[in-house]
Design a protein around this motif. Structure first.
Motif, short mmCIF file in Angstrom:
data_model
loop_
_atom_site.label_atom_id
_atom_site.label_comp_id
_atom_site.label_asym_id
_atom_site.label_seq_id
_atom_site.Cartn_x
_atom_site.Cartn_y
_atom_site.Cartn_z
N LEU A 187 -8.04 10.32 1.40
CA LEU A 187 -8.57 11.57 1.94
C LEU A 187 -9.66 11.33 3.00
O LEU A 187 -9.81 12.12 3.93
CB LEU A 187 -9.12 12.45 0.80
CG LEU A 187 -8.05 12.99 -0.17
CD1 LEU A 187 -8.71 13.84 -1.25
CD2 LEU A 187 -6.99 13.80 0.58
N ALA A 188 -10.39 10.24 2.85
CA ALA A 188 -11.47 9.95 3.80
C ALA A 188 -10.95 9.65 5.20
O ALA A 188 -11.72 9.59 6.16
CB ALA A 188 -12.31 8.77 3.30
N LYS A 189 -9.63 9.41 5.33
CA LYS A 189 -9.06 9.13 6.66
C LYS A 189 -8.45 10.35 7.33
O LYS A 189 -8.02 10.28 8.49
CB LYS A 189 -8.00 8.03 6.56
CG LYS A 189 -8.58 6.68 6.21
CD LYS A 189 -7.55 5.58 6.40
CE LYS A 189 -8.21 4.20 6.24
NZ LYS A 189 -7.27 3.10 6.48
N VAL A 190 -8.42 11.47 6.63
CA VAL A 190 -7.74 12.66 7.17
C VAL A 190 -8.33 13.11 8.50
O VAL A 190 -7.62 13.47 9.43
CB VAL A 190 -7.78 13.81 6.13
CG1 VAL A 190 -7.45 15.15 6.78
CG2 VAL A 190 -6.82 13.52 4.99
N TYR A 191 -9.68 13.06 8.62
CA TYR A 191 -10.30 13.56 9.87
C TYR A 191 -9.81 12.80 11.09
O TYR A 191 -9.78 13.34 12.19
CB TYR A 191 -11.84 13.47 9.77
CG TYR A 191 -12.41 12.12 10.07
CD1 TYR A 191 -12.49 11.15 9.08
CD2 TYR A 191 -12.86 11.79 11.35
CE1 TYR A 191 -13.00 9.89 9.35
CE2 TYR A 191 -13.38 10.53 11.63
CZ TYR A 191 -13.44 9.59 10.63
OH TYR A 191 -13.94 8.34 10.91
N GLN A 192 -9.40 11.54 10.91
CA GLN A 192 -8.96 10.74 12.06
C GLN A 192 -7.66 11.28 12.65
O GLN A 192 -7.33 10.99 13.81
CB GLN A 192 -8.79 9.28 11.64
CG GLN A 192 -10.11 8.68 11.15
CD GLN A 192 -10.01 7.21 10.76
OE1 GLN A 192 -8.92 6.66 10.70
NE2 GLN A 192 -11.14 6.60 10.50
N LEU A 193 -6.92 12.05 11.86
CA LEU A 193 -5.67 12.64 12.34
C LEU A 193 -5.88 14.01 12.98
O LEU A 193 -5.17 14.40 13.89
CB LEU A 193 -4.68 12.78 11.18
CG LEU A 193 -4.29 11.48 10.46
CD1 LEU A 193 -3.33 11.78 9.32
CD2 LEU A 193 -3.68 10.49 11.44
N ILE A 194 -6.86 14.75 12.47
CA ILE A 194 -7.07 16.14 12.92
C ILE A 194 -8.07 16.22 14.07
O ILE A 194 -7.90 17.01 15.00
CB ILE A 194 -7.54 17.00 11.73
CG1 ILE A 194 -6.43 17.09 10.66
CG2 ILE A 194 -7.94 18.41 12.20
CD1 ILE A 194 -5.15 17.74 11.14
N GLU A 195 -9.12 15.41 14.02
CA GLU A 195 -10.17 15.48 15.04
C GLU A 195 -9.64 15.36 16.47
O GLU A 195 -10.14 16.05 17.37
CB GLU A 195 -11.22 14.39 14.76
CG GLU A 195 -12.38 14.42 15.72
CD GLU A 195 -13.57 13.57 15.25
OE1 GLU A 195 -13.86 13.55 14.04
OE2 GLU A 195 -14.21 12.93 16.10
N PRO A 196 -8.63 14.52 16.76
CA PRO A 196 -8.13 14.43 18.14
C PRO A 196 -7.35 15.65 18.63
O PRO A 196 -7.01 15.70 19.81
CB PRO A 196 -7.26 13.17 18.13
CG PRO A 196 -6.96 12.88 16.71
CD PRO A 196 -8.11 13.41 15.91
N GLY A 197 -7.09 16.62 17.77
CA GLY A 197 -6.56 17.89 18.26
C GLY A 197 -5.07 17.99 18.51
O GLY A 197 -4.63 18.70 19.42
#
Lengths: 176, 176
Positions: free
Chosen positions: A6-16
């Protein structure tokens, strides 16, 4: 599909990237194309998104308070546009666009096998739904496809024009 | 800089580029790097963003309720990382990174001349600030730089790794 921390999820969403959103109501799943979303928390990963009352998915999301965010690579671009240009009130989009649904672990809406990542989400805040159609989701389970190790995503700039991921640069940074 | 029609603002934000956010308090401007933002309305253009209480900009944004979103092209990537890795509580980032400030028309925080687009914003909703650090902004004036007609933006995937805009594809679509 493999479990994604779960700690890696932002790496997929942050780039838009453009994503797909699945919902389910009364046993019937639906899927829409979505481009208005952002991270609001790293861990547990929380995502804000806009789903309009004009979208057929709106009532299912508001009522069932669950969804899956599925992230397509550029090879799915034509299907992504097709999904965005018709309504689940009229067609079974999974059938029309040849999408393979897979049962999620923690929520009723399905995963999409052709997407390189799938995020099972629960709605955790609806205070801005009435005024801004803004839902806050929490990702409770995440999956990635080991057979798509280097997916290129697409970013919508309006009217069917998409920018595809290009070169990667890495700069020394102390930020996560 | 030329005026950019407000109806076109979403085309710059929807694809998810890393942006800079300027604020001002007691006559002193500051700038931070921001990657958590999304569109919430086409016209008038409204943008949701996350600014953490850990960011020095937070108190200025909450108190003055104004900001400028400035969008940098890839040529500014090194400065964008630098801005994200230091605090306005300690340094004048405009001076350190050689950014040229330009007076905005409708808000006190400055535009950044080196960025290809600048969006003057007012805070219109703070109901999710305490729980999610989420501000809703309304863009009241927008500018673009005619000398940067085809900027390539950057998208952050974590720890200083950025994906740069690559090829463009255009597909027939009825969606704005």
């Amino acid at each position: 599909m493999q479990e994604l921390p779960l700690a890696k999820v932002y790496q997929l969403i942050e780039p838009g990237p453009v994503v797909l959103l699945t919902t389910a109501r009364r046993g019937r799943p639906n899927v829409m194309t979505m481009s208005w979303h952002m991270m609001v928390e790293f861990t547990p990963p929380r995502i804000a998104c806009v789903v309009s009352p004009a979208d057929h998915s709106f009532s299912a999301l508001r009522a069932a308070r669950e969804c899956v965010i599925a992230i397509p690579a550029v090879e799915m671009a034509q299907k992504v546009v097709g999904i965005g240009n018709c309504s689940g009130s009229e067609v079974d989009k999974f059938e029309r666009f040849g999408l393979t649904t897979v049962a999620a672990r923690s929520v009723k809406p399905p995963l999409i096998a052709e997407c390189f990542a799938n995020l099972e989400c629960r709605v955790v805040n609806t205070r801005l739904v009435n005024i801004h159609s803004l839902f806050v989701l929490e990702v409770v389970q995440a999956w990635s496809d080991p057979d798509q190790p280097e997916p290129r995503t697409i970013h919508h700039t309006g009217y069917g024009r998409f920018v595809v991921d290009g070169e990667v640069i890495t700069l020394a940074s102390r930020m996560p």
